[in-house]
Design an enzyme around this catalytic site. Sequence first.
Site, mmCIF file in Angstrom:
data_model
loop_
_atom_site.group_PDB
_atom_site.id
_atom_site.type_symbol
_atom_site.label_atom_id
_atom_site.label_comp_id
_atom_site.label_asym_id
_atom_site.label_seq_id
_atom_site.Cartn_x
_atom_site.Cartn_y
_atom_site.Cartn_z
ATOM 1 N N GLY A 40 0.827 -1.207 0.000
ATOM 2 C CA GLY A 40 0.000 0.000 0.000
ATOM 3 C C GLY A 40 0.854 1.246 0.000
ATOM 4 N N PHE A 69 1.235 4.660 2.333
ATOM 5 C CA PHE A 69 0.761 5.343 3.542
ATOM 6 C C PHE A 69 0.563 6.844 3.317
ATOM 7 C CE2 PHE A 69 5.414 4.588 4.258
ATOM 8 C CZ PHE A 69 5.868 5.890 4.079
ATOM 9 N N HIS A 119 10.634 10.762 10.248
ATOM 10 C CA HIS A 119 11.836 11.597 10.110
ATOM 11 C C HIS A 119 12.305 11.734 8.654
ATOM 12 C CE1 HIS A 119 15.300 8.353 10.422
ATOM 13 N NE2 HIS A 119 14.479 8.098 9.432
#
Length: 334
Positions: A224, A226, A244
């Site tokens: 997928g 995100f 980060h």
Amino acid sequence: MSSVPAPFALLDLIQGSMVTQAIHAAATLGIADTLAEGPLSAEEIATRVGSHPDATYRLLRLLASRSIFVERDGTFALTPMADALRADAPMSMRRIALLMGHPIHWEDWNHFTETIRTGEPSLPKVRGMSAWEFFGTNPGYAQVFFEGMGNLSEMETEPLVEAYDYTRFNKIVDVGGGQGTLLAAILNKATDAKGVVFAPSVAEVAQQVVEQAGVADRCTVEPGNFLESVPTGGDAYLLKHIVHDWPEAQAVEILKKVREAAGPGSKLLLMEFVLPEDNEPHSGKLVDLWLMLLVGGKERTAAQYSDLLAKAGFRLTGVTTTTSPIAIVEAEPV
């Protein structure tokens, strides 16, 4: 306090890049692996690794002065640090040594001053593409880079598993879960929990990892993006070294996607370096500069994480330190 005059102490730091190249040469040649069965002379080492005898001696003399190898009676032997350069050492540092001395890595840092001048990552300007696109067009370097990063990531798994109680959760979603190593280790501790490795680096590899860990019956691997959505139904969402990597606006958007998926009682666990507020040394401060150079990302203090989380609809509830430099930033939806 050190008795070394400040200019000479500074000079030692300035010359650190030369030591990095020396370690890289030893790692590339496989010298530590050659010494695994016992001490050898520089000539014997050179014969085995295909290097010049005198050059090999001079390399090892320098590294021995830094406690990497030791010279006794005309032969060189492993020290604990040299042993960590073996490819098959339990906590091998060879892959990160190969990355740190790689010509492309050095080329990246040649543009660091421009990043400081502008506050923007310089590599998209230099290469005409993002760091991620560059990896896609340079698979050889990408392999060196991600193996080096994996080298560091592996060292963080056990500290992260041991520092936090995951048994309270029923379903754990690892967002951007890499190869699935961390979630597999967590599920072996939280034996009643189920898990999802979402958006792994390579789905086939992650599937193999969870199978080899014996948790495939409780853990699914779901490809997928995100940046678009995150699986619902988790009561814990893990993001290890994800936030980060992104500039502030995109980091907030990623966290908002998690917030949309998270239920009222869910926990968000960010696994990141949490920088000290003072001048205390911390490896995350160096990684912070690397992120700024490559992708425009950043490391943060606890206060900065609190502010970031608030922008995405979360409240920081605690920071758990581990035996490694990485920490667990815990938050909940508001």
